[in-house]
Design a protein around this motif. Structure first.
Motif, PDB file in Angstrom:
ATOM      1  N   ALA A 178     -83.995  43.041 -24.863  1.00  0.00           N
ATOM      2  CA  ALA A 178     -83.365  44.353 -25.048  1.00  0.00           C
ATOM      3  C   ALA A 178     -84.366  45.488 -25.223  1.00  0.00           C
ATOM      4  CB  ALA A 178     -82.418  44.309 -26.246  1.00  0.00           C
ATOM      5  N   GLU A 188     -76.789  45.451 -29.729  1.00  0.00           N
ATOM      6  CA  GLU A 188     -76.902  44.020 -29.451  1.00  0.00           C
ATOM      7  C   GLU A 188     -76.766  43.174 -30.713  1.00  0.00           C
ATOM      8  OE1 GLU A 188     -76.655  42.950 -26.591  1.00  0.00           O
ATOM      9  OE2 GLU A 188     -77.137  44.724 -25.412  1.00  0.00           O
ATOM     10  N   SER A 212     -77.611  41.941 -23.224  1.00  0.00           N
ATOM     11  CA  SER A 212     -77.813  42.586 -21.927  1.00  0.00           C
ATOM     12  C   SER A 212     -79.292  42.901 -21.734  1.00  0.00           C
ATOM     13  CB  SER A 212     -77.013  43.895 -21.856  1.00  0.00           C
ATOM     14  OG  SER A 212     -75.655  43.665 -22.120  1.00  0.00           O
ATOM     15  N   ARG A 213     -79.816  42.544 -20.596  1.00  0.00           N
ATOM     16  CA  ARG A 213     -81.221  42.843 -20.301  1.00  0.00           C
ATOM     17  C   ARG A 213     -81.356  44.302 -19.885  1.00  0.00           C
ATOM     18  NH1 ARG A 213     -80.489  37.678 -20.021  1.00  0.00           N
ATOM     19  NH2 ARG A 213     -82.195  36.152 -20.018  1.00  0.00           N
ATOM     20  N   SER A 214     -82.330  44.977 -20.466  1.00  0.00           N
ATOM     21  CA  SER A 214     -82.598  46.360 -20.076  1.00  0.00           C
ATOM     22  C   SER A 214     -83.158  46.369 -18.656  1.00  0.00           C
ATOM     23  CB  SER A 214     -83.609  46.997 -21.035  1.00  0.00           C
ATOM     24  OG  SER A 214     -84.863  46.344 -20.924  1.00  0.00           O
ATOM     25  N   ASN A 218     -85.659  43.646 -16.822  1.00  0.00           N
ATOM     26  CA  ASN A 218     -85.434  43.030 -15.516  1.00  0.00           C
ATOM     27  C   ASN A 218     -86.643  43.242 -14.593  1.00  0.00           C
ATOM     28  OD1 ASN A 218     -82.848  41.677 -15.343  1.00  0.00           O
ATOM     29  ND2 ASN A 218     -81.905  43.657 -15.733  1.00  0.00           N
ATOM     30  N   GLN A 244     -75.594  46.045  -9.800  1.00  0.00           N
ATOM     31  CA  GLN A 244     -75.316  46.855 -10.996  1.00  0.00           C
ATOM     32  C   GLN A 244     -75.457  48.345 -10.701  1.00  0.00           C
ATOM     33  OE1 GLN A 244     -77.954  45.338 -14.092  1.00  0.00           O
ATOM     34  NE2 GLN A 244     -77.461  43.229 -13.513  1.00  0.00           N
TER      35      GLN A 244
END
Length: 341
Positions: A178, A188, A212-214, A218, A244
């Motif tokens: 995150a 989160e 959720s991955r920032s 990514n 996305q």
């Protein structure tokens, strides 16, 4: 330190004067929220909570309010935002403040009122008498960017607020996925606490499942896949980002930033700088420097120079050549994989 203030506030150990300043606005806003929550109930807040912008309102007006007895409660809470007269910065405000009136109030603050000065200022002017007096009479909370250890403590605190515990490896995983932005981390951790339910522990497995991955993370993962010659997984990350609705140009821009960071970290480390020093020099969080340092060891200088040139060429073509932007990014990944083969 602001985190220490929170513990006092939760115990309802209030000071009549607070001074909150720093560039981490989330910490300032969270401190205000906690003061409101623990000093007043909902009914009292309607009558006993006041907020002033000192770029628009003279200080003497706010002090008069602070000296007014609470209505239907025991405490008044007065927030005084943007106290520009505590800094060396030039303000466009034309408001003139009666600083002598403020100095007199600080000598004998109303025992039933909590006055909070709050400003997103990196520094205060320590030469000014009023700044010295405020720091001497009040509780000071400097809202600065948290280092990695402080972030870990903060995540534990946030989990505790939700009546759950969190494992150490789960904390590491949250930071990795995150990032270090407190607003994102808050979202989160709160989400994980709801999933864990009261009394349980947040685990690394829960983090992998729910966090959720920032976009930056990514991109970090994409670089990592390329480093380890996992081209199919790199493309999978890229295509997931497109699903996305992330723009190829934005992906390329952040990718350029990541490789630039890796190059800077590698070069400064060679000159003998430590990771904390590097973070200060290039103005990024030390945790990001730590991650980039690991990747930097896997690249030669000439490789990084060539990759940044490739990205600059791709950016130029995207803006002038009319080529499909998604295709440009794919071509870059193929070329990069070829150079890492």
């Amino acid at each position: 330190m602001v985190l220490d203030l929170w513990k006092q506030i939760k115990k309802k150990q209030f000071s009549p004067i607070y001074l909150l300043y720093g560039t981490e606005s989330f910490l300032i806003n969270e401190t205000k929220h906690l003061l409101t929550k623990y000093a007043l109930n909902e009914e009292e807040a309607e009558f006993n909570l006041s907020v002033y912008d000192l770029e628009e309102t003279p200080i003497e007006v706010a002090i008069e309010d602070a000296e007014t007895f609470p209505f239907m409660g025991e405490k008044r809470l007065v927030f005084l935002n943007n106290p520009f007269f505590l800094t060396a910065e030039k303000s466009k405000s034309k408001v003139e403040h009666n600083i002598k009136r403020l100095e007199a109030y600080l000598e004998e603050p109303a025992p039933y009122t909590i006055v909070v000065f709050a400003g997103n200022y990196e520094k205060l002017d320590e030469r000014k008498k009023i700044t010295k007096e405020l720091k001497r009479k009040g509780i000071v909370g400097e809202a600065k960017k948290l280092n990695e250890n402080e972030l870990r403590s903060w995540i534990k605190e946030r989990a505790g607020l939700n009546n759950v515990e969190i494992e150490e490896d789960a904390i590491q995983q949250i930071l990795t996925l995150a990032g270090t932005h407190l607003s994102m981390l808050t979202t989160e951790v709160d989400k994980l606490a709801l999933y864990a339910t009261e009394g349980q522990k947040i685990t690394a497995a829960m983090v992998d499942k729910l966090v959720s991955r920032s976009l930056e993370q990514n991109i970090f993962d994409l670089v990592d896949k390329i480093i380890h010659k996992k081209i199919e997984e790199a493309f999978r990350i890229y295509y997931d980002l497109l699903k996305q609705n992330e723009e190829p140009i934005k992906i390329m821009s952040i990718l350029s930033g990541q490789f630039r960071l890796i190059y800077q970290v590698k070069e400064l480390a060679r000159r003998g700088y430590g990771q904390q020093q590097i973070a200060g020099l290039i103005k990024v969080h030390p945790f990001r420097v730590k991650l980039a340092a690991g990747q930097a060891q896997l690249f030669k200088d000439e490789e990084l120079t060539e990759i940044m040139k490739m990205l600059a060429d791709a950016d130029y073509q995207s803006k002038t050549g009319g080529m499909n932007k998604e295709l440009l990014m794919e071509m870059f990944l193929f070329r990069l994989q070829g150079r890492r083969a």
